[in-house]
Each structure stands twice: as C-alpha cells, then as structure tokens.
Motif scaffolding. Structure first.
Motif, PDB file in Angstrom:
ATOM      1  N   ILE A   1       0.821  -1.218   0.000  1.00  0.00           N
ATOM      2  CA  ILE A   1       0.000   0.000   0.000  1.00  0.00           C
ATOM      3  C   ILE A   1       0.854   1.268   0.000  1.00  0.00           C
ATOM      4  O   ILE A   1       1.995   1.264   0.434  1.00  0.00           O
ATOM      5  CB  ILE A   1      -0.902   0.059   1.261  1.00  0.00           C
ATOM      6  N   ASP A   2       0.241   2.338  -0.489  1.00  0.00           N
ATOM      7  CA  ASP A   2       0.817   3.672  -0.352  1.00  0.00           C
ATOM      8  C   ASP A   2       0.006   4.526   0.618  1.00  0.00           C
ATOM      9  O   ASP A   2       0.502   5.509   1.160  1.00  0.00           O
ATOM     10  CB  ASP A   2       0.830   4.379  -1.718  1.00  0.00           C
ATOM     11  N   THR A   3      -1.255   4.149   0.777  1.00  0.00           N
ATOM     12  CA  THR A   3      -2.186   4.964   1.569  1.00  0.00           C
ATOM     13  C   THR A   3      -3.221   4.058   2.235  1.00  0.00           C
ATOM     14  O   THR A   3      -3.642   3.066   1.633  1.00  0.00           O
ATOM     15  CB  THR A   3      -2.916   5.956   0.632  1.00  0.00           C
ATOM     16  N   VAL A   4      -3.593   4.402   3.468  1.00  0.00           N
ATOM     17  CA  VAL A   4      -4.677   3.699   4.162  1.00  0.00           C
ATOM     18  C   VAL A   4      -5.733   4.726   4.555  1.00  0.00           C
ATOM     19  O   VAL A   4      -5.394   5.784   5.098  1.00  0.00           O
ATOM     20  CB  VAL A   4      -4.186   3.010   5.458  1.00  0.00           C
ATOM     21  N   VAL A   5      -6.992   4.434   4.272  1.00  0.00           N
ATOM     22  CA  VAL A   5      -8.084   5.287   4.743  1.00  0.00           C
ATOM     23  C   VAL A   5      -8.935   4.456   5.700  1.00  0.00           C
ATOM     24  O   VAL A   5      -9.404   3.377   5.325  1.00  0.00           O
ATOM     25  CB  VAL A   5      -8.954   5.803   3.581  1.00  0.00           C
ATOM     26  N   VAL A   6      -9.099   4.959   6.909  1.00  0.00           N
ATOM     27  CA  VAL A   6      -9.845   4.227   7.926  1.00  0.00           C
ATOM     28  C   VAL A   6     -11.250   4.817   8.034  1.00  0.00           C
ATOM     29  O   VAL A   6     -11.407   5.995   8.372  1.00  0.00           O
ATOM     30  CB  VAL A   6      -9.123   4.312   9.289  1.00  0.00           C
ATOM     31  N   GLY A   7     -12.257   4.007   7.712  1.00  0.00           N
ATOM     32  CA  GLY A   7     -13.656   4.458   7.790  1.00  0.00           C
ATOM     33  C   GLY A   7     -14.457   3.454   8.602  1.00  0.00           C
ATOM     34  O   GLY A   7     -15.247   2.691   8.060  1.00  0.00           O
ATOM     35  N   ILE A   8     -14.189   3.422   9.899  1.00  0.00           N
ATOM     36  CA  ILE A   8     -14.813   2.403  10.751  1.00  0.00           C
ATOM     37  C   ILE A   8     -15.784   3.029  11.748  1.00  0.00           C
ATOM     38  O   ILE A   8     -15.917   2.576  12.875  1.00  0.00           O
ATOM     39  CB  ILE A   8     -13.741   1.557  11.474  1.00  0.00           C
ATOM     40  N   GLY A   9     -16.453   4.076  11.299  1.00  0.00           N
ATOM     41  CA  GLY A   9     -17.491   4.665  12.138  1.00  0.00           C
ATOM     42  C   GLY A   9     -17.005   5.863  12.927  1.00  0.00           C
ATOM     43  O   GLY A   9     -15.847   6.271  12.827  1.00  0.00           O
ATOM     44  N   VAL A  10     -17.919   6.449  13.677  1.00  0.00           N
ATOM     45  CA  VAL A  10     -17.603   7.657  14.437  1.00  0.00           C
ATOM     46  C   VAL A  10     -18.006   7.491  15.893  1.00  0.00           C
ATOM     47  O   VAL A  10     -18.795   6.618  16.242  1.00  0.00           O
ATOM     48  CB  VAL A  10     -18.325   8.902  13.859  1.00  0.00           C
ATOM     49  N   VAL A  11     -17.419   8.344  16.722  1.00  0.00           N
ATOM     50  CA  VAL A  11     -17.713   8.376  18.150  1.00  0.00           C
ATOM     51  C   VAL A  11     -18.222   9.778  18.474  1.00  0.00           C
ATOM     52  O   VAL A  11     -17.570  10.758  18.126  1.00  0.00           O
ATOM     53  CB  VAL A  11     -16.432   8.096  18.967  1.00  0.00           C
ATOM     54  N   PRO A  12     -19.391   9.897  19.108  1.00  0.00           N
ATOM     55  CA  PRO A  12     -19.902  11.245  19.415  1.00  0.00           C
ATOM     56  C   PRO A  12     -18.942  12.023  20.319  1.00  0.00           C
ATOM     57  O   PRO A  12     -18.307  11.442  21.203  1.00  0.00           O
ATOM     58  CB  PRO A  12     -21.231  10.983  20.139  1.00  0.00           C
ATOM     59  N   ASN A  13     -18.852  13.332  20.073  1.00  0.00           N
ATOM     60  CA  ASN A  13     -17.952  14.187  20.854  1.00  0.00           C
ATOM     61  C   ASN A  13     -18.622  14.607  22.161  1.00  0.00           C
ATOM     62  O   ASN A  13     -19.230  15.668  22.253  1.00  0.00           O
ATOM     63  CB  ASN A  13     -17.583  15.432  20.046  1.00  0.00           C
ATOM     64  N   THR A  14     -18.492  13.754  23.165  1.00  0.00           N
ATOM     65  CA  THR A  14     -19.135  14.017  24.453  1.00  0.00           C
ATOM     66  C   THR A  14     -18.136  14.121  25.600  1.00  0.00           C
ATOM     67  O   THR A  14     -18.537  14.336  26.739  1.00  0.00           O
ATOM     68  CB  THR A  14     -20.139  12.893  24.793  1.00  0.00           C
ATOM     69  N   GLY A  15     -16.845  13.980  25.295  1.00  0.00           N
ATOM     70  CA  GLY A  15     -15.844  13.967  26.355  1.00  0.00           C
ATOM     71  C   GLY A  15     -15.890  15.210  27.234  1.00  0.00           C
ATOM     72  O   GLY A  15     -15.695  15.135  28.447  1.00  0.00           O
TER      73      GLY A  15
END
Lengths: 64, 379
Positions: free
Chosen positions: B205-219
């Motif tokens: 590979i030359d590039t990896v794109v990670v699209g495994i969902g999101v986490v709500p910004n509640t911290g």
C-alpha cells in the motif's frame, strides 16, 4: 418570484420535491421538472427553503 | 453565538468524500452561505475555539482559552469524530494514514490520491465505500475491506449490501469481506508500505483510509450531569436539561415515529432538520417554563443517500430484517425495496437510482402505510 434550475448541477436528489412538492417534481425518468416557474406567494417560503436545502445549490430564485 | 473548534467557515461535508476528492469542487464551493459577510451576521461566530466544560446549574460553558460563556439557552451540536485504529495496528502517526471527517482530513487525503497509488480502505460503510469509489475515479488501485459479510451492513439487507460489493468489483475495486486489518508496516521514512490482514494476506500500500465509524464528541461533558450513552441523551423534544437541547450527530433521543426507539442519526438531512428544530425548541424553553411548554416532539423519518460511481443509493426510514422488492432488479442496480415490520407496515424504503420513489417512500413510512399501499405507489 421566478424559479431557475441549473440542470448541469442538478442531480435529482429530490430534496426540493420533499420540501416543495407543489413546485418541484422528480418523475419516473429521474429528471426534475419545475411545475411552476412563477409560484404563487403562498408557496414562496417553501420554495426558498427548497433552494437553500438543495445539496447541489442548483436552484436560484429571482425577484420579479 | 456559535462556537466551533474548526478554524474554517461553516461548510458542507458530503462533497468531502466525493467531488472534493475527485476534483470538480474547490473549497469555495463547500462554503455554506458563501456570499454572507462574516462581519455582518447577526450572531457571533467563534471559530477555532473548543468547549471543554459545561456547568448546567450555572449556565456556563468553558472554552479552551479560558473564556467562560454564560448562556440562557444552549444547543449542543458537537458532532462526532472518526473512530481510529487500535494502537496494536502499529500505524499511529504514520504518513499515508487517513481518516475522513473534516476539510483538513479531506485536504490531506486528496494529496495522496494519484493514479497508480495503492489505497487500502478499511471499512465499507458510507465513508469507506464513497472514498473507494472516488479513489478509483482518480485512477488508484483500491482494496476495500470490511469485517462484515456485506458492505453497509448496518443499514442495508445483505442482498443490497452484496450489490454494493458487486458495484465496486465491477469498477475494479478488490473487495474483501469478513476480514480485518491486523497491522500496518511502515518504511524508514515513516510512511505506510504494507498491510497485513487478519486472514494473513499481505497487501502492498501507499495509503490507508480508515472508515470504521464515528464516536460522538461528548468527552467535554463528563461531570456536567447530562446523561451520555453513545451521544447526549435527550427527551423526545431534544431537551437534555432545562435550558439545554441537542442536535445532529451527537444527539440521542426517542423518535416517536418509530415507537420511541432511541436514535442517533449521522445524516446530512437530519442535521439540517434537527438543527432548525433545536433552535425553535430552545427559544420555547427560554421563554416559558422549559418542561411545561408544549412542544411537538421531534419525530422525523430519517433520509439519506450515498453517491458511488453512477449510482445514487437512498434510504428513507429504517431498515428491517424483512425486505421486499417493489420494482426493478437488484442485478440491474436500479430498484426499489421496502423494509417491513412483522405487521407488514413499511418502516423503510431503499432506492437505487430511483430518487422519486425515495420521496414517496418517506411519505409512506410517515403515514404508517402497509406493504399493499407501497406496492401500489412504488411499483
């Protein structure tokens, strides 16, 4: 009010039809049809909302 | 006053995975209200500033530069952030590793999508599938992997999900399912060079794109007293506390249109609707006794679409286990399917290149129509 649609931008997402069905209709051929280019005053608010919400910003309105 | 942690003027995110990556849109084309003069707005826009703490009792928000903002009414719309690879993947800080959420993410990814470059996309949800399609359009060699047995398995029935896999394969993407990324190897320059999958397969590979969902910004809300459970929990009018409402990707609320099911919706159309609702709701809460003011509940029929290659995939409502074909054929990639509950009531309508039916389908779901009515109107 005069409704203009840039059909090069329009992708038939049908957001306008959901907001203002009296003025915009996407038909079975998947093309958008403007049912009334000079909508009556009672539809202006919905038409403005449709123009704002168009994801491709393909609808412009002119005051006439 | 509007406070946002990104330095950019408000912009439209959906093109970031599509037209912005493939070229036709420049950054000006993304701006919301491009002709508005920021100095002339009738609200204050504080950009590049982050809220770090909320005191509900006192009605105060603390910002990252120490400023304290006192409010009469607060709308929490802090969105979500991409889920990252676990540290065990060994890719932290590597160049060529991307997520895609913000304009900055998209700028950086765009630099890496050139003809012949080898791109691994981890996760075949919306972002992953759209990025895979865009990378192919840019002439990259693309591998798309997902843990599930079909792409988009959170929102589609398996037959429709497999149609997504076929769509990508016929456009030259190497789609591999039921496989995870085990780890990434990095070259001396700190750039990703090989990925090792859970199957043991190795992909250069030359590039990896990670699209495994999101986490709500509640911290930033820990200690605020608000209930946080995969989003900020609110009532059916989006009220999370007497003078606090929620909207967008961070909001979790019971949707009366679906029997009060707790929902958190990550879609563009909902962000617009819920934002408008939240504005009206907070005004009602400030003007009257917050809990006594009668307000119509927020009960939308969610609606989203995804553009991949020449296909427009739209879902109105919610998917169920029971899918019935209304028109067309899945193999032709132009069809309409209805999702039914156990009483044959339409809960959702899936359309491939059938935008008109998506609008009609949304009306059917809103009206609680049965499959017979759906066959008549969508067939």
């Amino acid at each position: 009010m005069k409704v203009n649609v840039d059909f090069d931008l329009c992708e038939s997402n049908a957001v306008c039809m959901a907001v203002a069905p009296e003025t915009f209709e996407v038909r079975d051929d998947d093309f958008l049809y403007v049912l009334n280019e000079n909508p009556p005053a009672e539809h202006h608010e919905k038409v403005r909302e449709a123009a704002e919400r168009c994801p491709k910003q393909a609808i412009t309105l002119e005051d006439v | 006053m509007v406070i946002g942690d990104e330095p950019h003027r408000p912009y439209d995110r959906p093109p970031l995975s599509k037209e912005f990556l493939t070229g036709p849109y420049d950054e000006d084309r993304l701006l919301l209200r491009p002709t508005a003069d920021p100095a002339n707005l009738d609200f204050t826009l504080k950009l590049g500033r982050k809220a770090i703490e909320l005191d509900v009792e006192q009605g105060r928000v603390m910002l990252d530069d120490g400023e304290v903002i006192t409010y009469e009414g607060l709308v929490i719309a802090t969105g979500a952030q991409p889920r990252r690879l676990p540290a065990s993947a060994g890719a932290e800080g590597a160049s060529g590793l991307h997520v895609l959420r913000s304009l900055d993410d998209a700028r950086s990814l765009r630099e890496d999508l050139h003809p012949g470059k080898r791109v691994l996309v981890v996760g075949a949800g919306f972002i992953g599938a759209e990025v895979a399609a865009s990378a192919r359009q840019m002439g990259c060699e693309v591998t798309l992997i997902d843990l599930a047995s079909a792409p988009l398995d959170r929102v589609l029935d398996s037959a429709s999900g497999m149609a997504i896999a076929d769509l990508h394969r016929s456009n030259g993407v190497d789609v591999r399912l039921e496989v995870a990324l085990d780890h990434v190897e990095v070259d001396e320059g700190g750039r990703v060079k090989r990925s090792v999958l859970s199957s043991g397969d190795v992909v250069a590979i030359d590039t990896v794109v990670v699209g495994i969902g999101v986490v709500p910004n509640t911290g930033w809300l820990s200690g605020s007293g608000l209930t946080v459970d995969d989003g900020v929990v609110a009532d059916e009018t989006c009220l999370a506390a007497p003078r606090v409402v929620v909207a967008g990707d961070v909001a979790k609320w019971p949707n009366r249109s679906f029997g009060g099911r707790m929902m958190r919706v990550e879609q563009w159309d909902n962000a617009i609707d819920q934002g408008g609702y939240a504005g009206r709701r907070i005004v009602a809460a400030i003007k009257g006794d917050a809990l006594a003011t009668p307000v119509e509940p927020y009960a939308p029929i969610p609606w989203f679409w995804s553009d991949q290659y020449d296909r427009k995939i739209q879902l109105a409502g919610m998917p169920t286990e029971r899918a019935e074909l209304m028109q067309g054929a899945v193999a032709d990639r132009q069809f309409v399917k209805a999702f039914l509950d156990e009483d044959d009531v339409v809960q959702g309508v899936l359309c491939w290149n059938r935008p008109r039916q998506a609008v009609l389908g949304r009306q059917l779901v809103a009206a609680g129509e049965s499959v017979a009515a759906a066959r008549e109107r969508l067939g």
